[in-house]
Design an enzyme around this catalytic site. Structure first.
Site, mmCIF file in Angstrom:
data_model
loop_
_atom_site.group_PDB
_atom_site.id
_atom_site.type_symbol
_atom_site.label_atom_id
_atom_site.label_comp_id
_atom_site.label_asym_id
_atom_site.label_seq_id
_atom_site.Cartn_x
_atom_site.Cartn_y
_atom_site.Cartn_z
ATOM 1 N N CYS A 76 0.869 -1.182 0.000
ATOM 2 C CA CYS A 76 0.000 0.000 0.000
ATOM 3 C C CYS A 76 0.903 1.228 0.000
ATOM 4 C CB CYS A 76 -0.911 -0.005 1.225
ATOM 5 S SG CYS A 76 -1.936 1.469 1.369
ATOM 6 N N CYS A 200 -5.284 6.113 -3.686
ATOM 7 C CA CYS A 200 -4.586 4.833 -3.660
ATOM 8 C C CYS A 200 -3.180 5.076 -4.194
ATOM 9 C CB CYS A 200 -5.322 3.799 -4.522
ATOM 10 S SG CYS A 200 -4.436 2.227 -4.690
#
Length: 264
Positions: A76, A200
């Site tokens: 991530c 994101c």
């Protein structure tokens, strides 16, 4: 057992951060507990949960990441930037942070402007699928370039692609990208969250690589491209050599939201 936590956000991507350098938490946090903590109605609310753990001497820490559904996940990018800020707030003071994540080692710095610049993995393979692009920036991403993000039902269309037979088992993050004179605009449906998120990091990185791939031509050399996600602005720098994208860095804000305790 009472556990201290801090919540951070990077361009609207929010995370629960826990200090597990003592190694006592990972076995106490099962999947249902993590999912409950990330729930926005019955828990703290977050796109994911991370543990900062002790690592080998060559690294400052290890990042262990869980999706909002409680399952372990791949890299991530915004989470990586937030855990660096968390490390700094814990008193881990470095000019260059070196940490270990599920996709390997990463380096990061805090810029003079207070943003976090995170080194991402190189991209060496891009697949074309029905006019769209599929690539991996530490997590798998599907890119669909569109003329107007306002015309896209991100949740419905993203879920349809993510749950299609080709991606149903492993999952994929689905990004809708608009190219503008200033850079890119992005909306993302994330697997594991199974919903749209405000940003994101690996998706932003993928969008920039996909954008350069689409441009083709003789565009080798260094680049810096701005990306506007729904939760804030980020940028990606790097170098392109043909179909190779190297020295990628994801740059943007990483901020403490609040801190507290919870009991399990």
């Amino acid at each position: 057992m009472e556990i201290n936590f801090r919540k951070y956000q990077g361009a609207g991507n929010d995370f629960i951060l826990l200090d597990d350098r003592g190694g006592t938490l990972v076995d106490k946090l099962d999947r249902p507990t993590i999912a409950r903590l990330c729930d926005r109605h019955f828990g703290i609310g977050a796109d994911g949960l991370m543990l900062l753990r002790q690592a080998d001497a060559e690294y400052d820490f290890e990042m262990v990441y869980f999706n909002a559904d409680g399952g372990r996940s791949t890299m991530c990018g915004n989470g990586g930037r937030c855990i660096v800020r968390f490390a700094a707030d814990l008193g881990i003071d470095r000019e260059v942070y070196k940490f270990l994540a599920v996709d390997g080692p990463h380096e990061a710095t805090v810029t003079p402007a207070g943003e976090v610049s995170l080194e991402m993995n190189d991209v060496t393979e891009i697949r074309e699928l029905d006019g769209d692009l599929v690539l991996d920036t530490g997590s798998p991403h599907y890119l669909k370039f569109v003329d107007d993000l306002d015309d896209v039902d991100v949740v419905t269309n993203g879920r349809t692609i993510r749950q299609s037979p080709l991606f149903r088992e492993a999952g994929i993050n689905v990004n809708f990208v608009r190219e503008t004179p200033e850079g890119l605009e992005l909306a993302t449906y994330e697997r594991g969250v199974e919903n749209e998120t405000l940003a994101c990091g690996t998706g932003v990185t993928a969008a920039v690589v996909g954008h350069l791939h689409r441009r083709g031509g003789t565009t080798d050399g260094p680049f810096r491209i701005k990306v506007r996600a729904k939760g804030g602005n980020l940028s990606v720098t790097g170098e392109r050599y043909g179909t190779q994208y190297r020295h990628l860095r994801l740059i943007g804000p990483a901020e403490l939201v609040f801190e507290g305790t919870f009991t399990i």
